[in-house]
Write a protein that holds these residues in place. Structure first.
Motif, PDB file in Angstrom:
ATOM      1  N   ILE A  46     141.581 -53.937-103.339  1.00 43.03           N
ATOM      2  CA  ILE A  46     140.635 -52.862-103.677  1.00 43.03           C
ATOM      3  C   ILE A  46     139.639 -52.648-102.525  1.00 43.03           C
ATOM      4  CG2 ILE A  46     138.813 -54.164-104.893  1.00 43.03           C
ATOM      5  CD1 ILE A  46     139.045 -51.862-107.068  1.00 43.03           C
ATOM      6  N   ARG A  47     139.386 -53.711-101.757  1.00 43.39           N
ATOM      7  CA  ARG A  47     138.522 -53.566-100.568  1.00 43.39           C
ATOM      8  C   ARG A  47     139.227 -52.729 -99.502  1.00 43.39           C
ATOM      9  NH1 ARG A  47     137.939 -59.329-101.507  1.00 43.39           N
ATOM     10  NH2 ARG A  47     136.125 -59.681-102.826  1.00 43.39           N
ATOM     11  N   VAL A  48     140.544 -52.904 -99.399  1.00 41.29           N
ATOM     12  CA  VAL A  48     141.322 -52.065 -98.463  1.00 41.29           C
ATOM     13  C   VAL A  48     141.206 -50.600 -98.886  1.00 41.29           C
ATOM     14  CG1 VAL A  48     143.607 -51.602 -97.497  1.00 41.29           C
ATOM     15  CG2 VAL A  48     142.918 -53.963 -97.964  1.00 41.29           C
ATOM     16  N   LEU A  49     141.312 -50.350-100.184  1.00 41.75           N
ATOM     17  CA  LEU A  49     141.173 -48.979-100.690  1.00 41.75           C
ATOM     18  C   LEU A  49     139.769 -48.437-100.406  1.00 41.75           C
ATOM     19  CD1 LEU A  49     141.997 -46.468-102.297  1.00 41.75           C
ATOM     20  CD2 LEU A  49     141.469 -47.744-104.404  1.00 41.75           C
ATOM     21  N   GLN A  50     138.748 -49.241-100.644  1.00 43.29           N
ATOM     22  CA  GLN A  50     137.372 -48.798-100.373  1.00 43.29           C
ATOM     23  C   GLN A  50     137.198 -48.411 -98.908  1.00 43.29           C
ATOM     24  OE1 GLN A  50     135.465 -52.341-101.786  1.00 43.29           O
ATOM     25  NE2 GLN A  50     135.099 -51.537-103.851  1.00 43.29           N
ATOM     26  N   LYS A  51     137.757 -49.241 -98.035  1.00 44.64           N
ATOM     27  CA  LYS A  51     137.690 -48.960 -96.596  1.00 44.64           C
ATOM     28  C   LYS A  51     138.442 -47.664 -96.269  1.00 44.64           C
ATOM     29  CE  LYS A  51     136.947 -50.993 -92.376  1.00 44.64           C
ATOM     30  NZ  LYS A  51     137.918 -51.960 -91.862  1.00 44.64           N
ATOM     31  N   ALA A  52     139.591 -47.460 -96.924  1.00 41.31           N
ATOM     32  CA  ALA A  52     140.374 -46.246 -96.702  1.00 41.31           C
ATOM     33  C   ALA A  52     139.574 -45.006 -97.078  1.00 41.31           C
ATOM     34  CB  ALA A  52     141.678 -46.304 -97.506  1.00 41.31           C
ATOM     35  N   VAL A  53     138.970 -45.037 -98.263  1.00 41.65           N
ATOM     36  CA  VAL A  53     138.204 -43.877 -98.746  1.00 41.65           C
ATOM     37  C   VAL A  53     137.033 -43.592 -97.820  1.00 41.65           C
ATOM     38  CG1 VAL A  53     136.754 -43.025-100.633  1.00 41.65           C
ATOM     39  CG2 VAL A  53     138.950 -44.122-101.149  1.00 41.65           C
ATOM     40  N   GLN A  54     136.365 -44.647 -97.384  1.00 41.14           N
ATOM     41  CA  GLN A  54     135.246 -44.481 -96.442  1.00 41.14           C
ATOM     42  C   GLN A  54     135.743 -43.847 -95.139  1.00 41.14           C
ATOM     43  OE1 GLN A  54     133.571 -48.205 -95.132  1.00 41.14           O
ATOM     44  NE2 GLN A  54     131.580 -47.301 -94.685  1.00 41.14           N
ATOM     45  N   ASN A  55     136.864 -44.340 -94.645  1.00 38.57           N
ATOM     46  CA  ASN A  55     137.453 -43.817 -93.410  1.00 38.57           C
ATOM     47  C   ASN A  55     137.837 -42.350 -93.577  1.00 38.57           C
ATOM     48  OD1 ASN A  55     140.135 -43.256 -91.820  1.00 38.57           O
ATOM     49  ND2 ASN A  55     139.177 -44.937 -90.688  1.00 38.57           N
ATOM     50  N   TRP A  56     138.479 -42.023 -94.696  1.00 39.28           N
ATOM     51  CA  TRP A  56     138.893 -40.632 -94.939  1.00 39.28           C
ATOM     52  C   TRP A  56     137.678 -39.709 -95.010  1.00 39.28           C
ATOM     53  CZ3 TRP A  56     142.351 -42.238 -99.669  1.00 39.28           C
ATOM     54  CH2 TRP A  56     143.512 -42.893 -99.194  1.00 39.28           C
ATOM     55  N   ASN A  57     136.634 -40.164 -95.705  1.00 38.79           N
ATOM     56  CA  ASN A  57     135.425 -39.331 -95.822  1.00 38.79           C
ATOM     57  C   ASN A  57     134.738 -39.163 -94.469  1.00 38.79           C
ATOM     58  OD1 ASN A  57     135.673 -38.833 -98.565  1.00 38.79           O
ATOM     59  ND2 ASN A  57     134.397 -40.564 -99.171  1.00 38.79           N
ATOM     60  N   ASN A  58     134.726 -40.216 -93.655  1.00 37.34           N
ATOM     61  CA  ASN A  58     134.119 -40.126 -92.320  1.00 37.34           C
ATOM     62  C   ASN A  58     134.886 -39.155 -91.422  1.00 37.34           C
ATOM     63  OD1 ASN A  58     132.178 -41.968 -93.029  1.00 37.34           O
ATOM     64  ND2 ASN A  58     133.161 -43.719 -92.031  1.00 37.34           N
ATOM     65  N   HIS A  59     136.194 -39.059 -91.652  1.00 46.29           N
ATOM     66  CA  HIS A  59     137.030 -38.147 -90.856  1.00 46.29           C
ATOM     67  C   HIS A  59     136.582 -36.704 -91.050  1.00 46.29           C
ATOM     68  CE1 HIS A  59     140.581 -35.846 -89.595  1.00 46.29           C
ATOM     69  NE2 HIS A  59     140.969 -36.914 -88.926  1.00 46.29           N
ATOM     70  N   GLN A  60     136.219 -36.363 -92.285  1.00 47.46           N
ATOM     71  CA  GLN A  60     135.632 -35.068 -92.682  1.00 47.46           C
ATOM     72  C   GLN A  60     136.612 -33.896 -92.705  1.00 47.46           C
ATOM     73  OE1 GLN A  60     132.064 -34.604 -90.245  1.00 47.46           O
ATOM     74  NE2 GLN A  60     130.866 -35.619 -91.818  1.00 47.46           N
ATOM     75  N   ASN A  61     137.773 -34.033 -92.064  1.00 48.69           N
ATOM     76  CA  ASN A  61     138.715 -32.916 -92.048  1.00 48.69           C
ATOM     77  C   ASN A  61     139.965 -33.166 -92.895  1.00 48.69           C
ATOM     78  OD1 ASN A  61     137.264 -31.172 -90.372  1.00 48.69           O
ATOM     79  ND2 ASN A  61     137.899 -32.299 -88.560  1.00 48.69           N
ATOM     80  N   LEU A  62     139.948 -34.192 -93.748  1.00 48.05           N
ATOM     81  CA  LEU A  62     141.099 -34.461 -94.612  1.00 48.05           C
ATOM     82  C   LEU A  62     140.938 -33.640 -95.891  1.00 48.05           C
ATOM     83  CD1 LEU A  62     141.481 -38.331 -94.213  1.00 48.05           C
ATOM     84  CD2 LEU A  62     142.314 -36.500 -92.731  1.00 48.05           C
ATOM     85  N   ILE A  63     141.932 -32.799 -96.183  1.00 52.87           N
ATOM     86  CA  ILE A  63     141.747 -31.866 -97.306  1.00 52.87           C
ATOM     87  C   ILE A  63     142.237 -32.446 -98.632  1.00 52.87           C
ATOM     88  CG2 ILE A  63     141.714 -29.817 -95.834  1.00 52.87           C
ATOM     89  CD1 ILE A  63     144.590 -29.239 -96.691  1.00 52.87           C
ATOM     90  N   PHE A  64     142.985 -33.548 -98.595  1.00 49.57           N
ATOM     91  CA  PHE A  64     143.357 -34.283 -99.805  1.00 49.57           C
ATOM     92  C   PHE A  64     143.856 -35.652 -99.364  1.00 49.57           C
ATOM     93  CE2 PHE A  64     147.167 -31.962 -98.511  1.00 49.57           C
ATOM     94  CZ  PHE A  64     148.168 -32.919 -98.581  1.00 49.57           C
ATOM     95  N   SER A  65     144.130 -36.517-100.333  1.00 50.30           N
ATOM     96  CA  SER A  65     144.780 -37.793-100.019  1.00 50.30           C
ATOM     97  C   SER A  65     145.885 -38.038-101.042  1.00 50.30           C
ATOM     98  CB  SER A  65     143.783 -38.945 -99.983  1.00 50.30           C
ATOM     99  OG  SER A  65     143.196 -39.138-101.239  1.00 50.30           O
ATOM    100  N   ILE A  66     146.849 -38.870-100.628  1.00 48.91           N
ATOM    101  CA  ILE A  66     147.998 -39.188-101.482  1.00 48.91           C
ATOM    102  C   ILE A  66     148.081 -40.699-101.652  1.00 48.91           C
ATOM    103  CG2 ILE A  66     150.529 -39.258-101.540  1.00 48.91           C
ATOM    104  CD1 ILE A  66     150.653 -36.508-100.456  1.00 48.91           C
ATOM    105  N   ASN A  67     148.190 -41.114-102.921  1.00 44.79           N
ATOM    106  CA  ASN A  67     148.479 -42.502-103.257  1.00 44.79           C
ATOM    107  C   ASN A  67     149.934 -42.562-103.697  1.00 44.79           C
ATOM    108  OD1 ASN A  67     148.650 -45.081-104.467  1.00 44.79           O
ATOM    109  ND2 ASN A  67     147.922 -44.223-106.411  1.00 44.79           N
ATOM    110  N   LEU A  68     150.750 -43.307-102.940  1.00 42.62           N
ATOM    111  CA  LEU A  68     152.188 -43.304-103.196  1.00 42.62           C
ATOM    112  C   LEU A  68     152.632 -44.308-104.253  1.00 42.62           C
ATOM    113  CD1 LEU A  68     152.364 -42.274 -99.757  1.00 42.62           C
ATOM    114  CD2 LEU A  68     154.470 -41.712-100.965  1.00 42.62           C
ATOM    115  N   GLY A  69     151.704 -44.759-105.101  1.00 37.20           N
ATOM    116  CA  GLY A  69     152.088 -45.501-106.289  1.00 37.20           C
ATOM    117  C   GLY A  69     151.710 -46.958-106.308  1.00 37.20           C
TER     118      GLY A  69
END
Length: 318
Positions: A46-69
Motif C-alpha cells: 500500500i506504501r508503493v501505491l501511495q508513492k505511485a499516486v503521489q508521483n502521478w499527481n506530481n506529474h500533473q499531466n496524467l489524465i487517468f490511471s489504470i489498476n490492472l487488478g
C-alpha cells in the motif's frame, strides 16, 4: 531529456499520458512468499501505491490511471476483506483524475463480484468489461479475464458451472491450481486463471469493429495475460487463443497490457501487437517501487517505469 530506466525522450509531446500499477495485493499480515518462494510484502504494497499516486499527481499531466487488478491478497483474513478493499480504493481516490480498475483472482478470493464492482466504480456494476476513449484517436478496451471462472460467481451460476466443467476436462489433478502433468500451453488450465465468455467475445468483436470504423487505435487491458511470449504459461488466459483470434482480425489493436504474472514481461506477437505484462507492486521490498506512467503518441507507447517496473518503448508496426 533522459528518463528513468534508460528511455530517451523522442522530443515530441505525447497526445496524452496515464498512470499504471498492478497487483498491489495489500493485506494487513506479515510478509510471506509465493508458492514459488518469491518474497511478498503485503503491508508495504500500500506504501508503493501511495508513492505511485503521489508521483502521478506530481506529474500533473496524467489524465487517468489504470489498476490492472488484484487490489488485495487472497491471504487477507476474510473478516477484513471489505475494509482492506475500501482502504486501497481510498488510496486510489487520492489520484487527481479517474481510476479504471479491473478484477483479478485475488479480488475475487476476497469478495463476490456483486460487492466488488460497485466498490471499484465500474461503469456498469453488472459487468466487469467496458471501453472508454480518453481522446477521439484512442480507445481502451478493458476485458474481464474471470468472466468464465470458478471464483467470484455464486456456486450455482452458469459461469461457475462452465468453468468447473472446463477445468475437470482440461486438468486431471485433484488440485486444480496444480499444473502437474500438463504440457506446454496446457499449463494455463488452472483455477486461478479464467476465461472470456462468448457474450464478451461478441462484444469485443463489435467494439473493435466500431473502433476501426472510427479510425481509432486500441489498447486492450486484461488482468490475465494474452500472449505466452510475455508471461509464464501458468499465467495465461484460458482462451487466450480465441481472444487473440478476434484481436488479430483488426489492425486497430496496437498494445495489450496485463498483470497477474508478477515478474512482468514484454513480447511482440506474430501480428505485430505488443504485449506488456507489468511488474507487481506486491513484490517490492520496503524502499523499492513498481509503478509507472505511459506516454501515448500517434505511433507508439512509452512506458516510463519506476524502480522495479522496467521502462519500455512499444513502437507500432502494424
Amino acid at each position: 531529456m533522459g528518463y528513468p530506466n534508460g528511455l530517451v525522450s523522442q522530443g515530441k509531446q505525447p497526445l496524452f499520458s496515464f498512470g499504471v500499477i498492478t497487483d498491489v495485493q495489500y493485506a494487513d499480515i506479515p510478509d510471506g512468499r509465493s508458492f514459488l518462494g518469491v518474497p511478498r510484502y503485503y503491508r508495504n504494497s500500500i506504501r508503493v501505491l501511495q508513492k505511485a499516486v503521489q508521483n502521478w499527481n506530481n506529474h500533473q499531466n496524467l489524465i487517468f490511471s489504470i489498476n490492472l487488478g488484484d487490489i488485495v491478497d487472497g491471504y487477507c483474513p476474510k473478516d477484513q476483506s471489505l475494509d482492506a478493499v475500501k482502504k486501497v480504493v481510498k488510496e486510489f481516490d487520492n489520484f487527481n483524475g479517474p481510476v479504471y480498475h479491473m478484477i483479478g483472482n485475488h479480488c475475487l478470493y476476497n469478495l463476490p463480484r456483486s460487492k466488488l464492482l460497485p466498490l471499484l466504480s465500474f461503469p456498469n456494476v453488472d459487468c466487469a468489461y467496458f471501453d472508454f476513449s480518453p481522446i477521439p484517436e484512442y480507445r481502451f478496451v478493458v476485458l474481464d479475464g474471470y468472466d468464465i471462472s470458478a471464483i467470484g460467481w455464486p456456486q450455482d451460476h452458469p459461469h461457475t458451472i462452465e468453468a468447473l466443467n472446463f477445468l475437470n476436462e482440461k486438468n486431471p489433478n485433484s488440485d486444480k491450481n496444480s499444473p502437474n502433468g500438463l504440457m506446454d500451453l496446457e499449463r494455463r488450465f488452472l483455477k486461478f486463471n479464467g476465461g472470456v465468455g462468448k457474450e464478451q467475445l461478441k462484444w469485443l468483436d463489435k467494439t473493435l469493429q466500431d473502433a476501426t470504423n472510427s479510425n481509432q487505435k486500441v489498447i486492450v487491458c486484461c488482468h490475465v495475460p494474452l500472449d505466452p511470449g510475455a508471461t509464464s504459461k501458468e499465467a495465461l488466459l484460458w482462451n487466450c487463443d480465441e481472444v487473440m483470434d478476434v484481436i488479430h482480425r483488426y489492425d486497430c489493436v496496437k498494445v495489450c497490457l496485463g498483470g497477474h504474472d508478477h515478474k512482468g514481461g514484454h513480447s511482440v506477437d506474430s501480428c505485430g501487437v505488443h504485449h506488456r505484462v507489468l511488474e507487481a507492486a506486491l513484490e517490492c521490498p520496503p524502499g523499492t517501487d513498481a509503478f509507472g506512467y505511459i506516454d501515448v503518441y500517434e505511433d507508439r507507447l512509452s512506458l516510463i517505469g519506476t524502480d522495479r517496473m522496467a521502462s519500455c518503448e512499444m513502437v507500432f508496426n502494424r
